[in-house]
Design a protein around this motif. Sequence first.
Motif, short mmCIF file in Angstrom:
data_model
loop_
_atom_site.label_atom_id
_atom_site.label_comp_id
_atom_site.label_asym_id
_atom_site.label_seq_id
_atom_site.Cartn_x
_atom_site.Cartn_y
_atom_site.Cartn_z
N MET A 16 -5.93 -12.18 -3.57
CA MET A 16 -4.94 -11.53 -2.69
C MET A 16 -5.63 -10.66 -1.65
SD MET A 16 -1.64 -10.65 -5.13
CE MET A 16 -2.25 -9.05 -5.44
N MET A 17 -6.67 -9.94 -2.06
CA MET A 17 -7.36 -9.05 -1.13
C MET A 17 -8.15 -9.83 -0.08
SD MET A 17 -8.54 -5.95 -3.59
CE MET A 17 -9.17 -4.97 -2.24
N GLU A 18 -8.72 -10.97 -0.46
CA GLU A 18 -9.48 -11.78 0.48
C GLU A 18 -8.56 -12.55 1.42
OE1 GLU A 18 -11.90 -14.19 -2.00
OE2 GLU A 18 -13.29 -12.55 -2.49
N ARG A 19 -7.40 -12.90 0.96
CA ARG A 19 -6.47 -13.72 1.72
C ARG A 19 -5.85 -12.96 2.88
NH1 ARG A 19 -1.50 -15.66 -1.50
NH2 ARG A 19 -2.76 -14.50 -2.94
N THR A 20 -5.40 -11.76 2.63
CA THR A 20 -4.71 -11.01 3.68
C THR A 20 -5.39 -9.66 3.89
OG1 THR A 20 -3.23 -9.97 2.09
CG2 THR A 20 -2.48 -12.04 3.08
N THR A 21 -5.19 -9.16 5.06
CA THR A 21 -5.69 -7.81 5.32
C THR A 21 -4.71 -6.82 4.70
OG1 THR A 21 -4.55 -7.72 7.43
CG2 THR A 21 -6.83 -8.48 7.46
N PRO A 22 -5.20 -5.76 4.11
CA PRO A 22 -4.29 -4.80 3.50
C PRO A 22 -3.40 -4.16 4.56
CG PRO A 22 -6.59 -4.24 3.04
CD PRO A 22 -6.58 -5.42 3.92
N ARG A 23 -2.15 -4.04 4.25
CA ARG A 23 -1.19 -3.45 5.19
C ARG A 23 -0.68 -2.13 4.63
NH1 ARG A 23 -0.20 -6.92 9.46
NH2 ARG A 23 -0.68 -9.05 8.89
N LEU A 24 -0.53 -1.19 5.54
CA LEU A 24 0.00 0.12 5.15
C LEU A 24 1.48 0.18 5.50
CD1 LEU A 24 -2.84 2.40 6.50
CD2 LEU A 24 -2.46 1.67 4.16
N PRO A 25 2.22 0.96 4.76
CA PRO A 25 3.62 1.14 5.13
C PRO A 25 3.72 1.75 6.53
CG PRO A 25 3.23 1.97 2.93
CD PRO A 25 1.90 1.62 3.50
N VAL A 26 4.79 1.42 7.22
CA VAL A 26 4.95 1.82 8.61
C VAL A 26 5.00 3.34 8.75
CG1 VAL A 26 6.45 1.65 10.62
CG2 VAL A 26 6.15 -0.31 9.12
N ASP A 27 5.71 4.02 7.87
CA ASP A 27 5.88 5.46 8.01
C ASP A 27 4.78 6.28 7.33
OD1 ASP A 27 6.63 4.65 5.52
OD2 ASP A 27 8.28 6.07 5.33
N LEU A 28 3.77 5.62 6.77
CA LEU A 28 2.71 6.33 6.08
C LEU A 28 1.92 7.22 7.03
CD1 LEU A 28 1.20 6.80 3.42
CD2 LEU A 28 -0.32 4.93 4.08
N HIS A 29 1.59 6.72 8.20
CA HIS A 29 0.80 7.51 9.16
C HIS A 29 1.54 8.78 9.56
CE1 HIS A 29 -0.76 8.62 13.16
NE2 HIS A 29 -1.92 8.33 12.60
#
Length: 82
Positions: free
Chosen positions: A13-26
């Motif tokens: 899973m980690m190699e397949r996709t780039t990790p995504r952060l939740p939109v409101d996390l920043h």
Amino acid sequence: MNRPEREAAVRQMMERTTPRLPVDLHADVVRRGSRILRRRTIARRLLWLLLFAATVAFVVWASMARPWVEPPSDTTPPLTGW
């Protein structure tokens, strides 16, 4: 699933996709960080104010009490040699 299979699945899973952060996390992180900085600034200013007040109180006390001056003698020396 045993442990090696789970690890392999997570690696895939980690190699397949780039990790995504939740939109409101920043926005949440920026808000919390600014709040922490504001609290630290206020605490630092209060500590400096407390140090200044303690210094002023000490100077006023020292000027009134004069602890460096020897107190006057309460008793008179014995009279000898009369």
